[in-house]
Design an enzyme around this catalytic site. Sequence first.
Site, PDB file in Angstrom:
ATOM      1  N   HIS A  59       5.641   5.750  11.443  1.00 40.60           N
ATOM      2  CA  HIS A  59       5.052   5.655  10.106  1.00 40.60           C
ATOM      3  C   HIS A  59       4.057   6.810   9.987  1.00 40.60           C
ATOM      4  CE1 HIS A  59       3.722   4.091   6.386  1.00 40.60           C
ATOM      5  NE2 HIS A  59       3.448   2.844   6.715  1.00 40.60           N
ATOM      6  N   ARG A 103       0.794  -1.226   0.000  1.00 42.50           N
ATOM      7  CA  ARG A 103       0.000   0.000   0.000  1.00 42.50           C
ATOM      8  C   ARG A 103       0.827   1.276   0.000  1.00 42.50           C
ATOM      9  NH1 ARG A 103      -2.840  -4.028   1.906  1.00 42.50           N
ATOM     10  NH2 ARG A 103      -0.902  -4.524   2.941  1.00 42.50           N
ATOM     11  N   THR A 104       1.823   1.325   0.872  1.00 35.85           N
ATOM     12  CA  THR A 104       2.528   2.601   1.029  1.00 35.85           C
ATOM     13  C   THR A 104       3.237   2.981  -0.271  1.00 35.85           C
ATOM     14  OG1 THR A 104       2.811   2.082   3.356  1.00 35.85           O
ATOM     15  CG2 THR A 104       4.146   3.877   2.489  1.00 35.85           C
ATOM     16  N   LYS A 158      26.180  -3.721  -1.559  1.00 35.37           N
ATOM     17  CA  LYS A 158      27.641  -3.673  -1.697  1.00 35.37           C
ATOM     18  C   LYS A 158      28.288  -3.005  -0.491  1.00 35.37           C
ATOM     19  CE  LYS A 158      27.096  -2.740  -6.654  1.00 35.37           C
ATOM     20  NZ  LYS A 158      27.364  -1.719  -7.668  1.00 35.37           N
ATOM     21  N   ARG A 182      11.430   4.035   2.901  1.00 35.24           N
ATOM     22  CA  ARG A 182      11.099   3.006   3.905  1.00 35.24           C
ATOM     23  C   ARG A 182      12.358   2.211   4.176  1.00 35.24           C
ATOM     24  NH1 ARG A 182       6.058  -1.031   4.183  1.00 35.24           N
ATOM     25  NH2 ARG A 182       5.184   0.914   4.969  1.00 35.24           N
TER      26      ARG A 182
HETATM   27  C1  NCD Z   1       2.383  -1.183   8.101  1.00 35.80           C
HETATM   28  C2  NCD Z   1       3.891  -0.995   8.205  1.00 35.80           C
HETATM   29  O1  NCD Z   1       4.613  -1.156   7.217  1.00 35.80           O
HETATM   30  O2  NCD Z   1       4.308  -0.604   9.285  1.00 35.80           O
HETATM   31  N1  NCD Z   1       1.965  -1.419   6.788  1.00 35.80           N
HETATM   32  C3  NCD Z   1       1.508  -0.345   6.067  1.00 35.80           C
HETATM   33  O3  NCD Z   1       2.265   0.528   5.693  1.00 35.80           O
HETATM   34  N2  NCD Z   1       0.183  -0.248   5.867  1.00 35.80           N
HETATM   35  C4  NCD Z   1       1.841  -2.202   9.040  1.00 35.80           C
HETATM   36  C5  NCD Z   1       2.436  -3.579   9.031  1.00 35.80           C
HETATM   37  O4  NCD Z   1       3.265  -3.919   8.194  1.00 35.80           O
HETATM   38  O5  NCD Z   1       2.023  -4.342   9.892  1.00 35.80           O
END
Ligand code: NCD
Length: 309
Positions: A136, A56-57, A86, A108
Amino acid sequence: MHVLSADQFSKSELMKLFKLASEFRELDSTEQGRKTLFEKHSARQLCSLFYEPSTRTRLSFETAALKLGMGVVSTENARDFSSASKGEILEDTIRVLDEYNFDAIVLRHHETGSAVQAASVSSTPIINAGDGKGEHPTQSLLDMMTIFESHGRCDNLKIVIGGDLKHGRTARSLALMLSKFDGNQITFISNNELQIGDDILSALKDNNVKFQKTSDMTKPFIDADIVYWTRLQTERLDGLEASIDNFTITTDIADSTPDGCIIMHPLPRVSEIHQDVDANHRAKYFRQAGNGLYMRMALLDSILTESSA
Ligand code: NCD
């Protein structure tokens, strides 16, 4: 300029973003509106740098950028496919991307604090899309938008947050964002070894937010306005033998909440919310994920507008 923590947003900035995100949802529903959106930020570019898995993100950020007319450059498994494999340190990667003059970098990364580290060497806005067990913030933006959409307010709410709260960054960011509003009461449900961190609790205390920690899976649901559930973060347990099997949202639990309560989850859902809860009118997790697209469009738009002002 950087988006690093849920804590950095003021109440009025949040309200502006909710409004903008719903305007963008509306525009995206018509052909003419889509064209208007597409003309907003052509000749701008987003870099999407993901060291950890994401559905999703990453896809919502990239779709958000494309819908706003931006170009997107993306690496989805930077841990294996970038020079990190590397031995390149994150700061050097960011220094190079900074040279490419992107308009924003969505990052991320598996290490807590990585977004702050990246921002320290970047003149390009860094957007934290999840840093290890840290935060997040863009998830909490879309979570709060979903709360505002269903309750018409983000204050004076009873919120039950459960699951793996020790390793889950979404619960941490959500608690911080809820603390910007008055009169919220948060109940954290988990077992002792997976409870929410003391750093978050002390931020809540500083903001006079009422909270409690419990493992009770009955009473907190009875008057809840929001139930926010999370999965066990198996990839972050570091050898800890832990389980949240006793903390599962069933249809009985969903039905024990008030009629107007909403059930949320950042997704991916594994087994901590039974699939038959999906048919319950309180289940909002897929709508919540959809809000992510429009909230990320709103966020990108506000960053780009600010940087060109
Ligand atoms: C979350 C994350 O990556 O922290 N996922 C997301 O971005 N919707 C939650 C998760 O992975 O449990």
